[in-house]
Design an enzyme around this catalytic site. Structure first.
Site, PDB file in Angstrom:
ATOM      1  N   ALA A 250      10.276   3.043  -2.346  1.00 15.98           N
ATOM      2  CA  ALA A 250      11.628   2.484  -2.478  1.00 15.98           C
ATOM      3  C   ALA A 250      11.581   1.119  -3.160  1.00 15.98           C
ATOM      4  O   ALA A 250      12.448   0.783  -3.969  1.00 15.98           O
ATOM      5  CB  ALA A 250      12.301   2.384  -1.114  1.00 15.98           C
ATOM      6  N   ALA A 251      10.548   0.326  -2.856  1.00 18.01           N
ATOM      7  CA  ALA A 251      10.468  -1.020  -3.441  1.00 18.01           C
ATOM      8  C   ALA A 251      10.235  -0.937  -4.952  1.00 18.01           C
ATOM      9  O   ALA A 251      10.835  -1.690  -5.721  1.00 18.01           O
ATOM     10  CB  ALA A 251       9.361  -1.833  -2.768  1.00 18.01           C
TER      11      ALA A 251
ATOM     12  N   GLY B  37       4.047   3.413   5.206  1.00 20.14           N
ATOM     13  CA  GLY B  37       5.178   3.053   6.067  1.00 20.14           C
ATOM     14  C   GLY B  37       5.830   1.735   5.696  1.00 20.14           C
ATOM     15  O   GLY B  37       6.735   1.275   6.376  1.00 20.14           O
ATOM     16  N   LEU B  38       5.377   1.113   4.590  1.00 21.60           N
ATOM     17  CA  LEU B  38       5.941  -0.192   4.213  1.00 21.60           C
ATOM     18  C   LEU B  38       6.942  -0.090   3.057  1.00 21.60           C
ATOM     19  O   LEU B  38       7.348  -1.095   2.493  1.00 21.60           O
ATOM     20  CB  LEU B  38       4.816  -1.184   3.852  1.00 21.60           C
ATOM     21  CG  LEU B  38       3.855  -1.565   4.989  1.00 21.60           C
ATOM     22  CD1 LEU B  38       2.849  -2.600   4.517  1.00 21.60           C
ATOM     23  CD2 LEU B  38       4.600  -2.117   6.199  1.00 21.60           C
ATOM     24  N   GLY B  39       7.307   1.126   2.707  1.00 19.13           N
ATOM     25  CA  GLY B  39       8.394   1.299   1.734  1.00 19.13           C
ATOM     26  C   GLY B  39       7.985   1.128   0.286  1.00 19.13           C
ATOM     27  O   GLY B  39       8.806   0.713  -0.540  1.00 19.13           O
ATOM     28  N   SER B  40       6.739   1.459  -0.056  1.00 14.36           N
ATOM     29  CA  SER B  40       6.284   1.195  -1.431  1.00 14.36           C
ATOM     30  C   SER B  40       7.129   1.946  -2.465  1.00 14.36           C
ATOM     31  O   SER B  40       7.500   1.370  -3.494  1.00 14.36           O
ATOM     32  CB  SER B  40       4.803   1.539  -1.594  1.00 14.36           C
ATOM     33  OG  SER B  40       4.613   2.927  -1.542  1.00 14.36           O
TER      34      SER B  40
ATOM     35  N   ASP C  87      15.149   3.039   3.929  1.00 14.80           N
ATOM     36  CA  ASP C  87      14.178   2.252   3.142  1.00 14.80           C
ATOM     37  C   ASP C  87      14.842   1.590   1.937  1.00 14.80           C
ATOM     38  O   ASP C  87      14.709   0.381   1.725  1.00 14.80           O
ATOM     39  CB  ASP C  87      13.022   3.141   2.660  1.00 14.80           C
ATOM     40  CG  ASP C  87      12.068   3.519   3.783  1.00 14.80           C
ATOM     41  OD1 ASP C  87      12.440   3.350   4.956  1.00 14.80           O
ATOM     42  OD2 ASP C  87      10.954   3.998   3.484  1.00 14.80           O
TER      43      ASP C  87
ATOM     44  N   PRO D 186       0.825  -1.206   0.000  1.00 17.31           N
ATOM     45  CA  PRO D 186       0.000   0.000   0.000  1.00 17.31           C
ATOM     46  C   PRO D 186       0.865   1.264   0.000  1.00 17.31           C
ATOM     47  O   PRO D 186       1.904   1.317   0.667  1.00 17.31           O
ATOM     48  CB  PRO D 186      -0.828  -0.106   1.283  1.00 17.31           C
ATOM     49  CG  PRO D 186      -0.399  -1.348   1.981  1.00 17.31           C
ATOM     50  CD  PRO D 186       0.614  -2.069   1.161  1.00 17.31           C
ATOM     51  N   VAL D 187       0.427   2.249  -0.791  1.00 13.03           N
ATOM     52  CA  VAL D 187       1.197   3.495  -0.939  1.00 13.03           C
ATOM     53  C   VAL D 187       1.087   4.342   0.340  1.00 13.03           C
ATOM     54  O   VAL D 187       0.049   4.335   0.998  1.00 13.03           O
ATOM     55  CB  VAL D 187       0.643   4.281  -2.160  1.00 13.03           C
ATOM     56  CG1 VAL D 187       1.300   5.645  -2.294  1.00 13.03           C
ATOM     57  CG2 VAL D 187       0.864   3.486  -3.433  1.00 13.03           C
TER      58      VAL D 187
HETATM   59  C1  MEV Z   1      10.474   6.155   6.745  1.00 16.33           C
HETATM   60  O1  MEV Z   1      10.311   4.777   6.469  1.00 16.33           O
HETATM   61  C2  MEV Z   1      11.402   6.343   7.901  1.00 16.33           C
HETATM   62  C3  MEV Z   1      11.652   7.782   8.310  1.00 16.33           C
HETATM   63  O2  MEV Z   1      12.626   7.711   9.359  1.00 16.33           O
HETATM   64  C4  MEV Z   1      12.196   8.612   7.176  1.00 16.33           C
HETATM   65  C5  MEV Z   1      13.591   8.180   6.727  1.00 16.33           C
HETATM   66  O3  MEV Z   1      14.322   7.548   7.465  1.00 16.33           O
HETATM   67  O4  MEV Z   1      13.937   8.556   5.600  1.00 16.33           O
HETATM   68  C6  MEV Z   1      10.408   8.444   8.865  1.00 16.33           C
END
Ligand code: MEV
Length: 327
Positions: free
Chosen positions: A124-125, A119-122, A166, A115-116
């Site tokens: 970067a993935a 917090g799961l890194g969409s 990420d 999911p965009v």
């Molecule tokens: C994002 O997954 C993590 C943060 O610490 C941002 C980052 O490290 O770039 C919020």
């Protein structure tokens, strides 16, 4: 040519990691981004990403579009395209790799189950999968180090001042102890443990949360440097515990880390509700994970009781849960 990259969760240290403190992150294989690059009889470089409703020729995308920015790294001179006919196709990178005889153009398919803005890194993935697929397609596969550093540049387009955690954990697909600007350290998991991930369903761009923390820090550096130090200390202790196989003891550290993130204003009522629900259902500890303000929380659970915590989170509003083994 196909390539895939996993999602990720941050176990400890988000936000403080932007300020040079250590953080721990692990890949999550249950969700992933996939890219496929192939020859096409249609002229041009066509991008097909149905998840974000994108069906476009490369030249129609703005220069700061993250996907276009990656693709232009590999095709700096356009192949002949209906929008921008190449006067001399032999100048293209594609032609210089000797592939010009196999088709007029290139078709790039991108899909993701991550999911965009959760917090799961969409972001970067997708970058990592696309960089891998493009470099292999052009018979020039890049090393993990090169892939991660190219994905890091794209992370800057997504959210301004990323730490690099990420792209690192997603490229290497291993548990990482990450300190900004330092060589990657893979950490060992002494004994496998189980994490339940629950999604608030609220998409929250990392850029905003990171920007707001920066404003807090600028207004009172002494106070926030201290908070970042505390979080960094928690991340270091957690690494030690995990390596020693004492994972039961990291629940308390998760709770402490969550309180510090709450103080930083990056949690939200929905995240707090899921954190409380998981703890009440027997989780050993719980915290938000990633940029915050929405997205996902994580809870440390006994493998046999993971379902109870997951049900409690669904009853408290989670849109979906993932149960994952960290090993
Ligand atoms: C994002 O997954 C993590 C943060 O610490 C941002 C980052 O490290 O770039 C919020």
């Amino acid at each position: 040519m196909k390539a895939s990259a996993p999602g990720k969760i941050i176990l400890f240290g988000e936000h403080a990691v932007v300020y040079g403190r250590p953080a721990l992150a692990v890949p999550v294989a249950q969700v992933h981004a996939d890219a496929e690059v192939s020859d096409s009889s249609r002229a041009g470089i066509w991008i097909n990403a149905p998840d974000i409703d994108l069906h476009a020729e490369l030249n129609s995308l703005p220069s700061d579009h993250p996907l276009a920015a990656i693709i232009r790294e590999f095709f700096p001179h356009p192949v002949s395209s209906p929008l921008c006919p190449s006067p001399n196709p032999s100048t293209s990178l594609r032609a210089s790799f000797g592939r010009g005889d196999r088709g007029e153009g290139v078709e790039i398919k991108i899909s993701s189950t991550i999911p965009v803005a959760s917090g799961l890194g969409s972001g970067a993935a997708v970058s990592v999968a696309l960089i891998r697929a493009l470099s292999s397609f052009l018979h020039n596969p890049l090393s993990d180090e090169q892939i991660s550093s190219m994905a890091f540049e794209i992370e800057k387009l997504h959210h301004g001042t990323p730490s690099g955690i990420d792209n690192t954990v997603i490229t290497y697909a291993r548990p990482v102890f990450f300190v900004k600007g330092q060589p990657i350290e893979i950490f060992k998991v002494g004994k496998p443990f189980t994490i339940m991930i629950a999604d608030t369903g609220i998409s929250a761009p990392t850029r905003e949360a990171v920007g707001d923390v920066r404003k807090l820090w600028e207004a009172d550096k002494e106070k926030w440097e201290k908070a970042f130090d505390e979080i960094g200390g928690i991340a270091k202790e957690a690494r030690r515990r995990i390596e020693n196989g004492e994972w039961e003891l990291i629940g308390k550290l998760m709770n402490q880390n969550h309180e510090l993130l709450k103080g930083m204003t990056v949690s939200s009522p929905e995240l707090d509700r899921l954190v409380d629900a998981a703890r009440s259902a027997g989780a050993l500890g719980a915290k938000m994970s990633g940029g915050g303000r929405g997205g996902n929380m994580i809870a440390l659970v006994n493998a046999v009781k993971a379902g109870i915590a997951a049900d409690a989170c669904i009853s408290s509003g989670a849109k979906r849960v993932i149960i994952t083994q960290i090993h």
